[in-house]
Design a protein around this motif. Sequence first.
Motif, PDB file in Angstrom:
ATOM      1  N   GLN A 131       0.825  -1.201   0.000  1.00 37.78           N
ATOM      2  CA  GLN A 131       0.000   0.000   0.000  1.00 37.78           C
ATOM      3  C   GLN A 131       0.865   1.260   0.000  1.00 37.78           C
ATOM      4  OE1 GLN A 131      -3.780   0.144   0.279  1.00 37.78           O
ATOM      5  NE2 GLN A 131      -2.991   1.975  -0.700  1.00 37.78           N
ATOM      6  N   SER A 132       1.956   1.231   0.770  1.00 38.75           N
ATOM      7  CA  SER A 132       2.848   2.379   0.823  1.00 38.75           C
ATOM      8  C   SER A 132       3.489   2.636  -0.539  1.00 38.75           C
ATOM      9  CB  SER A 132       3.930   2.148   1.880  1.00 38.75           C
ATOM     10  OG  SER A 132       4.839   3.220   1.919  1.00 38.75           O
ATOM     11  N   SER A 133       3.966   1.576  -1.176  1.00 36.54           N
ATOM     12  CA  SER A 133       4.581   1.730  -2.494  1.00 36.54           C
ATOM     13  C   SER A 133       3.553   2.190  -3.518  1.00 36.54           C
ATOM     14  CB  SER A 133       5.195   0.392  -2.940  1.00 36.54           C
ATOM     15  OG  SER A 133       6.227  -0.009  -2.058  1.00 36.54           O
ATOM     16  N   TYR A 134       2.351   1.641  -3.428  1.00 27.86           N
ATOM     17  CA  TYR A 134       1.267   2.012  -4.351  1.00 27.86           C
ATOM     18  C   TYR A 134       0.943   3.496  -4.217  1.00 27.86           C
ATOM     19  CZ  TYR A 134      -3.479   2.046  -6.324  1.00 27.86           C
ATOM     20  OH  TYR A 134      -4.605   2.333  -7.052  1.00 27.86           O
ATOM     21  N   ASN A 135       0.815   3.956  -2.976  1.00 28.22           N
ATOM     22  CA  ASN A 135       0.490   5.364  -2.740  1.00 28.22           C
ATOM     23  C   ASN A 135       1.589   6.282  -3.264  1.00 28.22           C
ATOM     24  OD1 ASN A 135      -1.817   4.506  -1.477  1.00 28.22           O
ATOM     25  ND2 ASN A 135      -1.028   4.764   0.598  1.00 28.22           N
ATOM     26  N   THR A 136       2.851   5.884  -3.073  1.00 31.31           N
ATOM     27  CA  THR A 136       3.970   6.685  -3.550  1.00 31.31           C
ATOM     28  C   THR A 136       3.936   6.813  -5.073  1.00 31.31           C
ATOM     29  OG1 THR A 136       5.363   6.046  -1.675  1.00 31.31           O
ATOM     30  CG2 THR A 136       6.480   6.871  -3.641  1.00 31.31           C
ATOM     31  N   ASP A 137       3.725   5.693  -5.750  1.00 32.03           N
ATOM     32  CA  ASP A 137       3.669   5.715  -7.214  1.00 32.03           C
ATOM     33  C   ASP A 137       2.469   6.513  -7.702  1.00 32.03           C
ATOM     34  OD1 ASP A 137       5.915   4.191  -7.247  1.00 32.03           O
ATOM     35  OD2 ASP A 137       4.966   2.349  -7.956  1.00 32.03           O
ATOM     36  N   LEU A 138       1.351   6.399  -6.994  1.00 33.21           N
ATOM     37  CA  LEU A 138       0.142   7.120  -7.399  1.00 33.21           C
ATOM     38  C   LEU A 138       0.333   8.624  -7.221  1.00 33.21           C
ATOM     39  CD1 LEU A 138      -2.759   6.669  -8.411  1.00 33.21           C
ATOM     40  CD2 LEU A 138      -3.500   6.759  -6.036  1.00 33.21           C
ATOM     41  N   GLN A 139       0.962   9.019  -6.121  1.00 29.69           N
ATOM     42  CA  GLN A 139       1.232  10.445  -5.895  1.00 29.69           C
ATOM     43  C   GLN A 139       2.171  11.004  -6.956  1.00 29.69           C
ATOM     44  OE1 GLN A 139       2.570  11.775  -2.102  1.00 29.69           O
ATOM     45  NE2 GLN A 139       0.649  11.389  -1.072  1.00 29.69           N
ATOM     46  N   GLU A 140       3.171  10.216  -7.323  1.00 27.09           N
ATOM     47  CA  GLU A 140       4.108  10.669  -8.344  1.00 27.09           C
ATOM     48  C   GLU A 140       3.391  10.855  -9.687  1.00 27.09           C
ATOM     49  OE1 GLU A 140       8.226   9.189 -10.571  1.00 27.09           O
ATOM     50  OE2 GLU A 140       7.526   8.190  -8.749  1.00 27.09           O
ATOM     51  N   ALA A 141       2.539   9.891 -10.037  1.00 27.06           N
ATOM     52  CA  ALA A 141       1.784   9.992 -11.285  1.00 27.06           C
ATOM     53  C   ALA A 141       0.830  11.181 -11.243  1.00 27.06           C
ATOM     54  CB  ALA A 141       1.008   8.699 -11.528  1.00 27.06           C
ATOM     55  N   TYR A 142       0.191  11.370 -10.086  1.00 22.47           N
ATOM     56  CA  TYR A 142      -0.733  12.507  -9.919  1.00 22.47           C
ATOM     57  C   TYR A 142       0.006  13.832 -10.078  1.00 22.47           C
ATOM     58  CZ  TYR A 142      -3.454  16.017  -7.403  1.00 22.47           C
ATOM     59  OH  TYR A 142      -4.114  17.184  -7.049  1.00 22.47           O
ATOM     60  N   GLY A 143       1.170  13.940  -9.445  1.00 20.44           N
ATOM     61  CA  GLY A 143       1.921  15.189  -9.484  1.00 20.44           C
ATOM     62  C   GLY A 143       2.331  15.574 -10.893  1.00 20.44           C
ATOM     63  N   GLN A 144       2.708  14.587 -11.700  1.00 22.63           N
ATOM     64  CA  GLN A 144       3.127  14.870 -13.063  1.00 22.63           C
ATOM     65  C   GLN A 144       1.980  15.446 -13.888  1.00 22.63           C
ATOM     66  OE1 GLN A 144       4.730  11.144 -14.445  1.00 22.63           O
ATOM     67  NE2 GLN A 144       6.622  11.337 -13.265  1.00 22.63           N
ATOM     68  N   VAL A 145       0.788  14.878 -13.715  1.00 24.55           N
ATOM     69  CA  VAL A 145      -0.373  15.375 -14.464  1.00 24.55           C
ATOM     70  C   VAL A 145      -0.867  16.684 -13.862  1.00 24.55           C
ATOM     71  CG1 VAL A 145      -2.701  14.842 -15.290  1.00 24.55           C
ATOM     72  CG2 VAL A 145      -1.015  13.007 -15.072  1.00 24.55           C
ATOM     73  N   ALA A 146      -0.827  16.802 -12.524  1.00 25.71           N
ATOM     74  CA  ALA A 146      -1.366  17.982 -11.840  1.00 25.71           C
ATOM     75  C   ALA A 146      -0.662  19.256 -12.264  1.00 25.71           C
ATOM     76  CB  ALA A 146      -1.256  17.803 -10.324  1.00 25.71           C
ATOM     77  N   GLN A 147       0.654  19.196 -12.466  1.00 26.47           N
ATOM     78  CA  GLN A 147       1.398  20.387 -12.872  1.00 26.47           C
ATOM     79  C   GLN A 147       0.872  20.929 -14.194  1.00 26.47           C
ATOM     80  OE1 GLN A 147       5.569  19.491 -12.936  1.00 26.47           O
ATOM     81  NE2 GLN A 147       5.691  19.085 -10.738  1.00 26.47           N
ATOM     82  N   LYS A 148       0.555  20.036 -15.115  1.00 29.03           N
ATOM     83  CA  LYS A 148       0.077  20.465 -16.434  1.00 29.03           C
ATOM     84  C   LYS A 148      -1.377  20.923 -16.382  1.00 29.03           C
ATOM     85  CE  LYS A 148       1.628  16.525 -18.095  1.00 29.03           C
ATOM     86  NZ  LYS A 148       1.933  15.415 -19.027  1.00 29.03           N
ATOM     87  N   VAL A 149      -2.187  20.233 -15.558  1.00 31.48           N
ATOM     88  CA  VAL A 149      -3.597  20.631 -15.437  1.00 31.48           C
ATOM     89  C   VAL A 149      -3.706  22.008 -14.785  1.00 31.48           C
ATOM     90  CG1 VAL A 149      -5.837  20.055 -14.417  1.00 31.48           C
ATOM     91  CG2 VAL A 149      -4.405  18.235 -15.353  1.00 31.48           C
ATOM     92  N   ALA A 150      -2.810  22.305 -13.836  1.00 24.54           N
ATOM     93  CA  ALA A 150      -2.838  23.605 -13.160  1.00 24.54           C
ATOM     94  C   ALA A 150      -2.639  24.740 -14.151  1.00 24.54           C
ATOM     95  CB  ALA A 150      -1.763  23.660 -12.069  1.00 24.54           C
ATOM     96  N   VAL A 151      -1.743  24.543 -15.116  1.00 19.31           N
ATOM     97  CA  VAL A 151      -1.504  25.570 -16.134  1.00 19.31           C
ATOM     98  C   VAL A 151      -2.771  25.823 -16.940  1.00 19.31           C
ATOM     99  CG1 VAL A 151      -0.195  26.125 -18.222  1.00 19.31           C
ATOM    100  CG2 VAL A 151       0.956  25.030 -16.284  1.00 19.31           C
ATOM    101  N   VAL A 152      -3.446  24.744 -17.338  1.00 19.58           N
ATOM    102  CA  VAL A 152      -4.676  24.876 -18.124  1.00 19.58           C
ATOM    103  C   VAL A 152      -5.784  25.512 -17.285  1.00 19.58           C
ATOM    104  CG1 VAL A 152      -6.484  23.596 -19.354  1.00 19.58           C
ATOM    105  CG2 VAL A 152      -4.089  22.936 -19.612  1.00 19.58           C
ATOM    106  N   ALA A 153      -5.869  25.139 -16.005  1.00 19.36           N
ATOM    107  CA  ALA A 153      -6.911  25.684 -15.131  1.00 19.36           C
ATOM    108  C   ALA A 153      -6.756  27.196 -14.973  1.00 19.36           C
ATOM    109  CB  ALA A 153      -6.856  25.004 -13.766  1.00 19.36           C
ATOM    110  N   LYS A 154      -5.514  27.643 -14.757  1.00 17.41           N
ATOM    111  CA  LYS A 154      -5.273  29.076 -14.593  1.00 17.41           C
ATOM    112  C   LYS A 154      -5.571  29.838 -15.882  1.00 17.41           C
ATOM    113  CE  LYS A 154      -1.746  28.393 -11.039  1.00 17.41           C
ATOM    114  NZ  LYS A 154      -0.305  28.510 -10.704  1.00 17.41           N
ATOM    115  N   LYS A 155      -5.175  29.250 -17.005  1.00 17.84           N
ATOM    116  CA  LYS A 155      -5.431  29.899 -18.290  1.00 17.84           C
ATOM    117  C   LYS A 155      -6.939  29.972 -18.559  1.00 17.84           C
ATOM    118  CE  LYS A 155      -4.159  29.749 -23.193  1.00 17.84           C
ATOM    119  NZ  LYS A 155      -5.523  29.991 -23.688  1.00 17.84           N
ATOM    120  N   TYR A 156      -7.648  28.894 -18.213  1.00 23.69           N
ATOM    121  CA  TYR A 156      -9.093  28.885 -18.418  1.00 23.69           C
ATOM    122  C   TYR A 156      -9.750  29.982 -17.592  1.00 23.69           C
ATOM    123  CZ  TYR A 156     -13.950  27.419 -18.462  1.00 23.69           C
ATOM    124  OH  TYR A 156     -15.313  27.401 -18.594  1.00 23.69           O
ATOM    125  N   ALA A 157      -9.340  30.101 -16.331  1.00 18.96           N
ATOM    126  CA  ALA A 157      -9.916  31.123 -15.453  1.00 18.96           C
ATOM    127  C   ALA A 157      -9.622  32.518 -15.986  1.00 18.96           C
ATOM    128  CB  ALA A 157      -9.368  30.970 -14.037  1.00 18.96           C
TER     129      ALA A 157
END
Length: 216
Positions: A131-157
């Motif tokens: 579970q610990s390893s799974y959460n770490t990998d999931l957070q890493e995957a989330y962070g990579q996508v989140a950085q790009k989504v944040a740019v689009v969200a700010k531009k949309y606003a």
Amino acid sequence: MNRNLVLISALSAGLMTAAAGVAQTAAPAVPSAPRPAAAEAAPQAVPAKIALIAFEQAVFATNEGQQAVQAVQKKYEPKKAEIDSLSKEVDSLKKELQSAPATMTDAQRQVKVKAIDAKEKSLTREAEEAQSSYNTDLQEAYGQVAQKVAVVAKKYASDNGFTMLMDVSSQASNIMWIGPNIDVTKAVVEAYNASAPLPAAVAPAPAHTAAPTTKK
């Protein structure tokens, strides 16, 4: 006592900015005509137009976010199967002990109890580590996508005239009512998917008749 790996919400990505200090070298003063001090721009009141976004939900709702989650889940399928098998083994041993004949001696019972206890500890350790390893990998995957989504969200606003964008995905909020046209989560997901389309899925190869194999 099945223990399945579960998807837990990732933490919202914190976007931090650091201001770089610029050293300035003092230069000799050069006589010049006095100049009027520049007037500072006074803050102005503008009509507020606030947008709300469930940022975590938006990240995982994008095509890229869903693909990232599926990749992490697929990676841990073998470990999940191993843990499920160990859990079933522990359940089976417990049922055997419960249905043991009355003729079983205390020594025999103690041996079975110790075996079950050892298996349960192993199961707990394996599940927690996975579970610990799974959460770490999931957070890493989330962070990579989140950085790009944040740019689009700010531009949309910005493009849609909002004066503020608030993330309401995880933190407590005092908002008691939200107008029907203020939540931009779905719109941002659609905007991101349009700006970052996933590559087309590769068509599966034609099925071929397998050659007969000789049993060893």
